[in-house]
Enzyme design. Structure first.
Site, PDB file in Angstrom:
ATOM      1  N   GLU A  53      -8.365   0.997   2.176  1.00 46.15           N
ATOM      2  CA  GLU A  53      -7.024   1.587   2.197  1.00 46.15           C
ATOM      3  C   GLU A  53      -6.786   2.423   3.453  1.00 46.15           C
ATOM      4  OE1 GLU A  53      -4.031   4.200  -0.674  1.00 46.15           O
ATOM      5  OE2 GLU A  53      -6.194   4.253  -1.035  1.00 46.15           O
ATOM      6  N   LYS A 125       2.265  -0.983  -1.445  1.00 46.40           N
ATOM      7  CA  LYS A 125       1.701  -0.332  -2.634  1.00 46.40           C
ATOM      8  C   LYS A 125       2.811   0.109  -3.584  1.00 46.40           C
ATOM      9  CE  LYS A 125      -1.419   3.555  -3.746  1.00 46.40           C
ATOM     10  NZ  LYS A 125      -2.194   4.657  -3.123  1.00 46.40           N
ATOM     11  N   CYS A 158      -5.407   0.735  -4.103  1.00 45.36           N
ATOM     12  CA  CYS A 158      -5.862   1.958  -4.762  1.00 45.36           C
ATOM     13  C   CYS A 158      -5.246   2.187  -6.151  1.00 45.36           C
ATOM     14  CB  CYS A 158      -5.648   3.156  -3.859  1.00 45.36           C
ATOM     15  SG  CYS A 158      -6.747   4.559  -4.225  1.00 45.36           S
TER      16      CYS A 158
END
Length: 225
Positions: A53, A125, A158
């Site tokens: 990430e 994301k 994540c």
């Protein structure tokens, strides 16, 4: 149809190496991860390389008072070009997670999928950490899945892995491979009061569950190994 063999590498740095050679600038990050990607290509000839990430910003943001917003890069741009050149030279695919600044000024925590012919697409994301939304990073609103010569590829980043629908949406979109770039995972820490203790076995079990639930291959890159 005979089984298709796809070789994948998760590229990340050791905590010890990063302590000895801290990454302070975007260029430091590009050089660091490019070197690791080249080493992976030489050792394993992977069809897919997944980086962790915010690979180009995650340590630089801690120096000089900079934030992820300040360090966000345009895509395509000089930083992604370096990895696109490697993907073309080695005929591989690379998932490069970055803080992305669009030409309209929006900031996303992104995973850029790069193939031998250049950038294939970008995943933004969807499930942001609280500090990300407070800083002005925008959440994504879709789970694109990309058809490539090595299979259908989707991405998560994540906190996405803590929400079942993130991987399920990729699976429903036809993903055979899910690339997950992850900073860490609070679910793998201790469940009692005290200093966090990362449990590697618990974390691996959590990752395998996501893959099995959705009948996908999961390739995970954590920021430090």
């Amino acid at each position: 149809m005979p089984p298709r063999v796809v070789r994948a590498s998760a590229v990340t740095g050791s905590q010890d190496r990063l302590r000895r050679h801290p990454l302070k600038t975007i260029n430091d990050h590009v050089a660091f991860y490019l070197e690791l990607c080249i080493a992976a290509c030489c050792a394993d000839q992977p069809d897919l390389i997944v980086l962790p990430e915010l690979a180009l910003q995650w340590q630089a943001k801690e120096s000089g008072g900079c934030s992820v917003i300040d360090l966000a890069v345009l895509v395509p741009g000089t930083e992604t070009d370096a990895f696109a050149n490697l993907a073309r030279k080695r005929q591989t695919h690379i998932v490069l997670p970055v803080a992305e600044r669009t030409r309209e000024g929006a900031i996303y925590n992104s995973a850029i999928l790069i193939g031998p012919d250049g950038i294939i697409g970008a995943y933004h994301k969807m499930h942001l950490a609280l500090e990300e939304s407070q800083r002005g990073i925008l959440p994504g609103d879709s789970a694109p899945v990309y058809r490539t010569p090595i299979g259908m590829i989707g991405c998560n980043i994540c906190m996405d892995s803590s929400a079942l629908e993130s991987s399920r949406l990729a699976a429903l979109g036809g993903a055979e491979i899910l690339a997950l770039a992850i900073m860490g995972d609070f679910r793998a820490d201790r469940w009692t009061p005290g200093k966090p203790i990362f449990d590697e076995d618990r974390w691996m079990a959590i990752m395998r569950t996501r893959a099995m639930d959705n009948a996908m291959h999961l390739v995970v890159a954590r920021n430090t190994a």
